[in-house]
Design an enzyme around this catalytic site. Sequence first.
Site, PDB file in Angstrom:
ATOM      1  CE1 TYR A 115     -27.965  -9.707 -45.265  1.00  0.00           C
ATOM      2  CE2 TYR A 115     -27.363  -8.277 -47.096  1.00  0.00           C
ATOM      3  CZ  TYR A 115     -27.015  -8.997 -45.969  1.00  0.00           C
ATOM      4  OH  TYR A 115     -25.708  -8.997 -45.527  1.00  0.00           O
ATOM      5  CB  ALA A 152     -22.593  -8.175 -46.459  1.00  0.00           C
ATOM      6  CB  SER A 173     -18.244  -5.776 -45.962  1.00  0.00           C
ATOM      7  OG  SER A 173     -18.559  -7.012 -45.346  1.00  0.00           O
ATOM      8  CE1 TYR A 211     -18.856  -9.005 -39.004  1.00  0.00           C
ATOM      9  CE2 TYR A 211     -19.242  -9.291 -41.342  1.00  0.00           C
ATOM     10  CZ  TYR A 211     -19.615  -8.774 -40.124  1.00  0.00           C
ATOM     11  OH  TYR A 211     -20.749  -8.022 -40.026  1.00  0.00           O
ATOM     12  CB  THR A 260     -17.280  -5.941 -37.178  1.00  0.00           C
ATOM     13  OG1 THR A 260     -17.161  -5.015 -38.258  1.00  0.00           O
ATOM     14  CG2 THR A 260     -18.713  -5.965 -36.691  1.00  0.00           C
ATOM     15  NE  ARG A 268     -28.967  -9.127 -38.939  1.00  0.00           N
ATOM     16  CZ  ARG A 268     -27.824  -9.294 -39.612  1.00  0.00           C
ATOM     17  NH1 ARG A 268     -27.844  -9.535 -40.911  1.00  0.00           N
ATOM     18  NH2 ARG A 268     -26.670  -9.177 -38.984  1.00  0.00           N
ATOM     19  CE  LYS A 274     -19.833  -1.002 -38.675  1.00  0.00           C
ATOM     20  NZ  LYS A 274     -20.559  -2.272 -38.605  1.00  0.00           N
ATOM     21  CB  SER A 283     -21.776   0.763 -34.731  1.00  0.00           C
ATOM     22  OG  SER A 283     -22.551   0.012 -35.645  1.00  0.00           O
ATOM     23  CG  HIS A 300     -23.944  -4.958 -37.234  1.00  0.00           C
ATOM     24  ND1 HIS A 300     -22.667  -5.412 -37.016  1.00  0.00           N
ATOM     25  CD2 HIS A 300     -24.281  -5.408 -38.471  1.00  0.00           C
ATOM     26  CE1 HIS A 300     -22.259  -6.118 -38.064  1.00  0.00           C
ATOM     27  NE2 HIS A 300     -23.226  -6.113 -38.966  1.00  0.00           N
ATOM     28  NE  ARG A 354     -27.826  -5.856 -41.401  1.00  0.00           N
ATOM     29  CZ  ARG A 354     -28.626  -6.131 -42.419  1.00  0.00           C
ATOM     30  NH1 ARG A 354     -29.720  -5.415 -42.601  1.00  0.00           N
ATOM     31  NH2 ARG A 354     -28.345  -7.103 -43.264  1.00  0.00           N
ATOM     32  N   GLY A 390     -25.612   4.626 -37.773  1.00  0.00           N
ATOM     33  CA  GLY A 390     -26.949   4.123 -37.443  1.00  0.00           C
ATOM     34  C   GLY A 390     -28.021   5.173 -37.647  1.00  0.00           C
ATOM     35  N   GLY A 391     -28.825   4.993 -38.681  1.00  0.00           N
ATOM     36  CA  GLY A 391     -30.007   5.835 -38.868  1.00  0.00           C
ATOM     37  C   GLY A 391     -29.762   7.181 -39.527  1.00  0.00           C
ATOM     38  NE  ARG A 428     -30.956  -1.063 -42.800  1.00  0.00           N
ATOM     39  CZ  ARG A 428     -30.498  -1.127 -41.546  1.00  0.00           C
ATOM     40  NH1 ARG A 428     -29.948  -0.063 -40.988  1.00  0.00           N
ATOM     41  NH2 ARG A 428     -30.602  -2.252 -40.851  1.00  0.00           N
TER      42      ARG A 428
END
Length: 357
Positions: A25, A80, A107, A131, A157, A166, A225, A247, A249, A252, A281-282, A304
């Site tokens: 996830y 999340a 989030s 959201y 977002t 996913r 975003k 972004s 996301h 994702r 991102g990354g 991440r």
Amino acid sequence: MSEPLKVADFERIARKKLEPGPYAYFAGGAGDEQTLRANAEAFTRWELRPRVLVDVGEVTTAASVLGTEVALPVLVAPTAFHRLADPEGELATARAAAAAGTIMCLSTIASVTPAELAAAVPGSPLWFQLYWSTDRGFTKELLAQVVEARFAALMLTVDFPVAGRRERDLRLAFTLPDDLPARNLPGELARRDFHASLGRIVDATLTWRDLEWLRSACDLPLVLKGILTAEDALLAAEHGVSAIVVSNHGGRQLDGVPASLDALPEVVEAAGERVEVLVDGGVQRGTDVLKALALGARAVLSGRAVLWGLAAAGEEGAARVLELLRAEIEGGLKLLGCTRPDEVTRAHVRRAGPPSV
Ligand SMILES: Cc1cc2nc3c(=O)[nH]c(=O)nc-3n(C[C@H](O)[C@H](O)[C@H](O)COP(=O)(O)O)c2cc1C
């Protein structure tokens, strides 16, 4: 394993500690994960152009984002379900961000309310990621809680009218544990059907016109975003938003869109001076952050990398990831010949490859 020296080391530890479902996830992207890979690869296509014999005896990594001073140009991206990574969840992440001197974005899909998070880190800057549900009354009430808890900005977002597909989650039939509350969503997430539930979180009929309603419900500075084009950056500027996050996301949502870093220059050019531009991102390295700054970002967000720290060693792990990035940025600034993040300019990078003759 030896002491983690870089973000990727934290990911390896996290991967060992997490069950396969939560790891998938966190790590996964949409479709063939082309965009997920592109995010990281994009940084390797830019090279830094250091200047020498600059006085770098005193260097600061401090930056300012929407008027808030942060100790490093890295914010904690909204992600999340932090309780999948650590029992303390978002509270641990917020304490780590506060210790690092930066902003955490909470989030909507979290196990704590805005008030609970704010109480855990009194006086530290927090942003709320929204959201926007089909239940407008619920969204209005949630926004009132965000304002009441003294969050400093609202991040909407805009790349999530529906959840990306996913496939790692689908393959493992990943479902959320029963004891994982999503406190800021209307009703309960249907746990048996994780993907379908994600798809119902957001009102897919929203348009630019609805921003007016959002402003009437919440007068915090608005951050959009999930913008990847000059066209949308212009619209965002025309609608008076305070900041944009370039972004995809974390790869994702729509697979096949460009790496965020590659979309950054066109957004910066279109947004001009009117809107602060952030990117995510990354990001794995301090040098990634420097390249993003050189291409016009005011700061980056980390998704991440912080989650890997949290999964590896809880609050301390998340704090160590942020400190690692800060130290790498500081060292990188010195070697680049800059004393502050805002001294990094377009002249400090070039496209990788042979020089043009
Ligand atoms: C596990 C996970 C959960 C996420 N949840 C959210 C979310 O709830 N809201 C949101 O706006 N973005 C969410 N994102 C996207 C992040 O905010 C951010 O755009 C992305 O992670 C940046 O890429 P990085 O992970 O490579 O740093 C999530 C990303 C991940 C990896």
